[in-house]
Structure formats: structure tokens, C-alpha cells
Design an enzyme around this catalytic site. Structure first.
Site, mmCIF file in Angstrom:
data_model
loop_
_atom_site.group_PDB
_atom_site.id
_atom_site.type_symbol
_atom_site.label_atom_id
_atom_site.label_comp_id
_atom_site.label_asym_id
_atom_site.label_seq_id
_atom_site.Cartn_x
_atom_site.Cartn_y
_atom_site.Cartn_z
ATOM 1 N N ASP A 427 -0.747 -19.086 45.601
ATOM 2 C CA ASP A 427 -1.153 -18.182 44.531
ATOM 3 C C ASP A 427 -0.404 -18.515 43.258
ATOM 4 O O ASP A 427 0.766 -18.872 43.289
ATOM 5 C CB ASP A 427 -0.923 -16.722 44.937
ATOM 6 C CG ASP A 427 0.557 -16.365 45.035
ATOM 7 O OD1 ASP A 427 1.295 -17.110 45.709
ATOM 8 O OD2 ASP A 427 0.967 -15.351 44.445
ATOM 9 N N SER A 428 -1.106 -18.414 42.124
ATOM 10 C CA SER A 428 -0.521 -18.621 40.801
ATOM 11 C C SER A 428 0.097 -20.019 40.702
ATOM 12 O O SER A 428 -0.613 -21.018 40.815
ATOM 13 C CB SER A 428 0.497 -17.519 40.515
ATOM 14 O OG SER A 428 0.867 -17.507 39.160
ATOM 15 N N ALA A 429 1.415 -20.106 40.526
ATOM 16 C CA ALA A 429 2.061 -21.414 40.490
ATOM 17 C C ALA A 429 1.812 -22.177 41.788
ATOM 18 O O ALA A 429 1.639 -23.401 41.780
ATOM 19 C CB ALA A 429 3.563 -21.243 40.265
ATOM 20 N N HIS A 651 -3.006 -9.865 38.222
ATOM 21 C CA HIS A 651 -2.436 -11.133 38.671
ATOM 22 C C HIS A 651 -1.322 -10.832 39.680
ATOM 23 O O HIS A 651 -0.524 -9.930 39.482
ATOM 24 C CB HIS A 651 -1.859 -11.877 37.467
ATOM 25 C CG HIS A 651 -1.345 -13.242 37.764
ATOM 26 N ND1 HIS A 651 -2.121 -14.369 37.652
ATOM 27 C CD2 HIS A 651 -0.128 -13.668 38.177
ATOM 28 C CE1 HIS A 651 -1.416 -15.432 37.970
ATOM 29 N NE2 HIS A 651 -0.195 -15.033 38.291
#
Length: 695
Positions: A427-429, A651
Site C-alpha cells: 500500500d502507498s509507498a 489514504h
């Protein structure tokens, strides 16, 4: 309620309340009544300007969707947020109308509520004007600003100077599902209390303990909370965010989380020796590639991982694996009963890269949902604790993730895995690292994963403006100033040692942090998007006419007045400004343009041959456009890709997946896509609860 009905209801309730409070009443409430009247009138003024803009966007934003079945892009999201703000005002206005004659009616409190939402509406109006500028300057179908005419620079300059406190006080999280708002409020209160006590103690848990006793004032005074939240996000460096985000890593809090999460048979922290080894090439098994241990920035060191498995499987209690185990302060990492049954190795393995902005968290922070996934999927999970920036900037994390992936392929017998199907998830990074690990595997010629599931991934780490990135002005989990520090740290621009924070040095601190984020503009990767979608180069004249009816060019300056920077808003309108304003300078950095850092900028040759990629994005995420444009990019080179967009969540929802029904359902979307990778099946469409935007 359609758009016309929303605005009609807003005008009606504001006019009716303004008329009532203008007539006078209790002397003790005269000041509050005046504030209510002024707010109601100003809200109507903003609404009259917004109504044609919203209607215009509704007519054209479908041109920027991934496809007709996935109605999502930053323009839609902005309109949805504005609409949500209007509905909150209507709801509050009707409450006031129904209770204003009561002896228990708190005029001052309700005036404060309306003033806060009036301020929010003013700032949202400014964001829509900036979005109209993007429509004017961008090519058809493109969500990111692609040249150096100044719009991206203007966006960040406006962000640095615009007032943001209203979004962190009474209006905190208004755009998200109601179930998640108490959690966001708790995080915000914890953040500002933590910031007040930061540096008074040496340990994160010491700061957390002190923060508990000082958090009360921020709970009862939302204006104070908003002001302090804005100060903190403008002033404090990346080391503060590392410390705050890592509170959940402390032994006390992680133990509490462990007790409430799914119980698994195997939860072992591993420290893998940094030894080079060979892997067979995918195209020729008789040849091999040498996988060297990571060495960038901090030298060769063991690679940290965590093995999670709901069931004990063959090899997971082997002496070889146990010799790699690392201590975690006495936490039980292998739970074996007297008659624990060892199941055969699984044909599937999930390799996980956690999020945290490249600067914070470990697999321990993500344990709760990973344990649930291991139970739901019935597979072992290997989560990689890659080294974090700024101490270990790009490409160290990528090197470690790629090494861990290759190590798992070679040592599948230790992980309770047969070596058959493997899926990367993050997720994300971590989503960024999933994609770039595949790109690195292609460069080495070794086996590819069978698929990737990336939740709200960061695919473009430059400062290019996009409509969804405008949401960083109000996002409580991803403010632009915080995002800029994380990305600068990953690029190697943020100091590795912690700087002293001076509360009175606001302007210089804002100038420093924003300048770091703007550094890449002079590098000039302005033509990357021109080759993104060849089919968009010849635009239907009707589409161009539709877009031009909404888009606006830069407004002209008033005659006889010279401005240091060009105006971004129509004459007669100006957003609320922050007391923490600073001028910024442009700098440059080639790191953000590296395809292994920003995969959206990768040439076609690096994207062709990637495994199927399943992207799960959030409609209200500032990084939504990263997902939409990357999905378009993959489709343009005939790569298998799916895009699912969940509604009304922030997010980072995976880390909140244990807190509400909505976040759990969204996490299950990721689980179903992982399962589809293992079974080589088409992912099921998530159950449609409601349309993205009702316009």
C-alpha cells in the site's frame, strides 16, 4: 438529490435562517446572531459562484476516467468534496432552523460551526478555480500538468499560503464516511498533543504518555486543534513524522493490537544474512543471474522480514529458519500447541511491502490486517521491513525488496511454500515498491511474480500538479507539506539528523520544506506525458469545445498593478490566507524522474512484460490520479491491469481496516484481487453501494 436541488436547498435554508436572525432576538445572543447572518450570506455568495463551475465539471469529467465503468478521477473527487460540504451546511442549517427558538439552543456554538464550513467552502472554491486552470493547460485525458509554464509551481505556492486550519478543526474529515471520522479526530488530537510534547522526552512512548494528559484541550477546542495542526504540518521535519507514525511500533501498543487481532500459528521476525546467490533466468533456466545483497547508502547489512502464517506449514519451524529469527522484546513469534498439525506447503505465497511514506513503520504496524489476510487466503505472508529514509534513501528500499523477493524464490521450502504462485502486495509507498520490484526483476531477467495488488500506490513522486493532489489542502492523513518531506527524504534531500524546531521560525521552515518538494521543476521532464496516450493526440472537436467551456486561462492582473506572481483566481475573489506564508525557490533533482522511483515515467519498454497489476484506489485520496494515470499507461502498452476505486475512505485505509465495516469491506477488495492472482481468475467487481458522485 441532484445538483440543482442541492443548491436550491442551500439557498433556501441560508436565506430563511439569515432572515430570522436579522430580526433580532435575545440581547445575550446578538453577537452570535450577527455571526450567523454573516456566515449564511457569505455561504450563499460562494454557492452562486460555485454552481456553474460544478455543473460545468459534471459535463466533462467523464473524459478523464479510466473507462466508463470506473467513474473516478481528481476532477470528480473535487466536485464530490464540494457537494459533501454543501450537504453538511444544509444539514446544519436545518438543525439551526429547527432548534433556534429553544432555550437550549447554543447560538455561539452553531455560529462557530457555520463559520468553519463557510471557510471550508471558500477554500474549496479556490481549489475548483485551480482545477479549471488545469483543464485549460492540460491535454485531453491527462490529469497531470505536463510542462513548466508555472501551474504546478503556482499550486504549491498557493498551498503554502492558503489557510488550512478550518479543515482540521470542526470540519475534520467531513468528506469521509461518518464511521471513520471519530478515528480521524482521535488521530488529529493525538498529533497536536504529541507535537506539543515532542522533544521533551527521549522516547516515543514518553511523548505519547504526556500527550494523553494534554490532549483534552484539543478535544474541546476545535479551532485550537485546527490552528495547531496547521502549524505542525508546516513546521516539523520528517523525523517528527517518523516518531509519531511509529508510536504503534512500541511494545505496549503493539501488544494491545496483537491481542485484538487474528491469532496465527507463525509470526516470526527474520534477519536474513546478506549473501549473494544465483537465480535461474526466466527465459533460460540453464543460465542464471547473480543477486547481490543491497549495498546503497548504508552498506551491506542483514535484510529484515516477517513471516506470518495462520497455519504451521512444512519448513516454517526448521532449524535453518529459526537460526534467522530475531528477538522482538519477548513477543511470542511462534505459537505451537502440543499437538500442532503441520500442514503441507502452500502453493501460494504473498510477499508484502508496507506503506509509510518511505520513512516510517514496519511490518509490525501492518500486522493486524496481514494476520487476517493469512487466515482468509490460507497462505503464508512474507512482509519485508525495508530500510527507511532519510537514513537510507532511494534506491536502498528497492534493493532490499528485490533481494527479499529473490530470496523467497530461492528459499521457498523455508516459508511453507511450494514455489508455485507468488503475488506482491503493498500500500502507498509499498505499492510503488511492488511495481518497481517487478521492473527490477525484468531488468535482471529473473522470474516475475504472478501478479501485483497495489493499494493507493504512489506512482509519480514529482511535484506535478493534478486535480486529486489539490485535496492535500484538506487531507488529515496526507497534507502536501508532509508528503513533500517524505518524498524529499526518499530522494536523499532531507537531513539525516534531526533539526531543532523553533516555534517562532515558521516562515523559514515553510520555505525550507516546500523548496525541497519543488526541487525537480528545473529538471524539465516536461514531455513525458506527450507519449503517454497516443490516442489522445487527436481530440474530438466536440470534446475540445466541452472542455473549453469549463477551463479558464490565467486571469489578467488589475490594470496598473504589478504582481510578483500571476493571479490564479478571478478578480474579486481571494481565498483565506494563512499566517504561515513563505516565498519558495525552485530547485531540481533527477531522482524523482528515475523510472524505478516514479514508474509512471518509465518508458514503454520497461512496462511491457510486467505481470497483471490490480490497483485499488480511493476516490478521496490525493494520490487517486497516480492510480488512474498509471492504469491508463499500462493499458496503452497492452499490459493487463484492473482498477477498483472505493468510496468515502482516506489514504491508508488498510491500516484502519479493523475499525469499521467500510474499511473492512475495502480491505476485502484487496483480498479478492490477491485470490484472483493465485487462481488466475478475473477479480470480482466490488458490490456497488452508491455512485461516486450523484450529479
Amino acid at each position: 438529490m441532484d445538483t440543482k436541488a442541492v443548491f436550491a436547498a442551500l439557498y433556501s435554508v441560508c436565506e430563511e435562517n439569515a432572515t430570522f436572525f436579522s430580526a433580532g432576538g435575545k440581547v445575550s445572543q446578538a453577537d452570535s446572531a450577527k455571526r450567523l447572518v454573516e456566515s449564511m450570506k457569505l455561504i450563499q455568495e460562494h454557492a452562486r459562484s460555485l454552481e456553474p463551475v460544478i455543473s460545468g465539471f459534471a459535463a466533462i469529467y467523464h473524459h478523464f476516467d479510466f473507462d466508463p465503468l470506473i467513474p473516478a478521477n481528481g476532477y470528480r473527487s473535487l466536485v464530490k468534496v464540494v457537494r459533501c460540504c454543501l450537504l453538511h451546511i444544509i444539514h446544519k442549517g436545518r438543525y439551526i432552523a429547527a432548534n433556534r427558538r429553544s432555550i437550549f439552543f447554543r447560538a455561539a456554538h452553531n455560529a462557530g460551526e457555520m463559520e468553519a464550513y463557510c471557510s471550508a467552502l471558500c477554500q474549496l472554491r479556490a481549489l475548483l478555480y485551480l482545477a479549471q486552470r488545469m483543464l485549460h493547460d492540460n491535454s485531453h485525458g491527462n490529469l497531470f500538468f505536463q510542462d513548466e509554464s508555472g501551474l504546478s509551481e503556482s499550486f504549491i505556492r498557493e498551498y503554502a499560503s492558503m489557510h488550512k486550519g478550518c479543515f482540521y478543526g470542526r470540519c475534520l474529515g467531513f468528506q469521509f464516511t461518518p464511521a471513520i471520522r471519530p478515528c480521524l479526530q482521535t488521530i488529529a488530537i493525538g498529533l497536536v498533543a504529541f507535537g506539543e510534547n515532542y522533544k521533551r522526552h527521549q522516547s516515543g512512548i514518553g511523548v505519547a504518555a504526556s500527550s494523553f494528559f494534554t490532549s483534552g484541550k484539543y478535544a474541546i477546542d476545535p479551532e485550537l486543534r485546527g490552528t495547531e495542526f496547521e502549524r505542525i504540518t508546516q513546521n516539523l521535519d520528517v523525523h517528527f513524522w517518523k516518531t509519531f507514525w511509529n508510536i504503534t511500533e512500541t511494545e505496549v501498543l503493539s501488544s494491545l493490537a496483537s491481542m485484538t487481532s487474528t491469532q496465527v500459528k507463525v509470526n516470526r521476525a527474520l534477519s536474513v544474512p546478506p549473501v549473494a546467490f544465483d537465480l535461474p533466468l526466466a527465459a533460460n533456466h540453464r543460465a542464471s543471474a547473480t543477486i547481490a545483497p543491497p549495498s546503497a547508502h548504508i552498506g551491506i547489512a542483514p535484510i529484515q522480514m516477517r513471516l506470518i502464517s495462520y497455519d504451521l506449514r512444512e519448513g516454517q519451524d526448521s532449524e535453518t529458519l529459526l537460526s534467522m529469527s530475531r528477538s522482538e522484546g519477548g513477543a511470542i513469534s511462534l505459537s505451537l500447541g502440543l499437538k500442532t498439525k503441520r500442514l503441507p506447503s502452500s502453493p501460494f505465497l504473498l510477499i508484502h511491502f508496507h506503506g509509510g511514506g518511505f520513512v516510517a513503520q514496519t511490518s509490525k504496524s501492518h500486522e493486524p490486517y496481514l494476520k487476517s489476510w493469512s487466515q482468509d487466503l490460507g497462505v503464508p505472508i512474507l512482509s519485508v521491513d525495508y530500510s527507511l529514509a532519510p537514513e537510507a534513501p532511494f534506491p536502498r528500499a528497492l534493493e532490499e525488496c528485490f533481494y527479499a523477493y529473490c530470496w523467497a524464490l530461492r528459499n521457498h521450502h523455508l516459508l511453507g511454500w511450494t514455489g508455485e504462485k507468488v503475488c506482491l502486495a503493498g500500500d502507498s509507498a509499498g505499492g510503488n515498491l511492488c511495481v518497481t520490484t517487478c521492473m527490477r526483476a525484468a531488468a535482471f531477467g529473473v522470474r516475475m511474480p504472478d501478479g501485483v495488488v497495489a493499494a493507493y500506490p504512489a506512482t509519480l513522486l514529482t511535484a506535478y500538479a493534478s486535480p486529486s493532489r489539490l485535496l492535500t489542502l484538506m487531507d488529515p492523513l496526507l497534507p502536501l507539506s508532509v508528503l513533500s518531506r517524505c518524498l524529499s527524504a526518499y530522494a536523499g534531500s532531507e537531513p539525516q539528523t534531526e533539526k531543532q524546531v523553533e516555534r517562532v521560525s515558521t516562515l523559514s521552515l515553510v520555505k525550507r520544506d516546500t523548496a525541497l518538494f519543488l526541487r525537480d521543476f528545473r529538471q524539465g521532464a516536461s514531455n513525458w506525458i506527450h507519449s503517454l496516450l497516443d490516442s489522445n493526440r487527436e481530440t474530438d472537436p466536440n470534446i475540445s469545445r466541452d472542455l473549453s467551456s469549463v477551463a479558464i486561462p490565467p486571469p489578467a492582473a488589475e490594470e496598473g498593478i504589478e504582481l510578483q506572481h500571476p493571479r490564479e483566481f478571478p478578480l474579486g475573489f481571494e481565498p483565506l490566507r494563512s499566517d504561515q506564508f513563505a516565498e519558495m525557490k525552485l530547485q531540481s533533482s533527477p531522482v524523482f524522474k528515475d523510472p524505478f522511483c516514479s514508474p509512471l515515467l518509465a518508458p514503454d519498454s520497461m512496462l511491457k512484460g510486467l505481470p497483471p497489476i490490480h490497483i485499488v484506489a480511493c476516490a478521496l485520496d490525493p494520490m487517486l490520479d497516480d492510480s488512474v494515470m498509471f492504469a491508463k499507461r499500462l493499458r496503452s502498452v497492452d499490459q493487463p491491469v484492473t482498477l477498483c476505486v472505493v468510496d468515502d475512505l482516506p489514504h491508508g485505509f488498510l491500516s484502519l481496516s479493523q475499525l469499521s465495516k467500510e474499511t473492512k469491506e475495502a480491505a476485502n477488495v484487496c483480498v479478492e484481487r490477491i485470490r484472483a492472482v493465485f487462481l488466475q481468475d478475473t477479480p470480482p467487481e466490488p458490490r456497488k453501494k452508491k455512485a461516486l458522485v450523484h450529479i
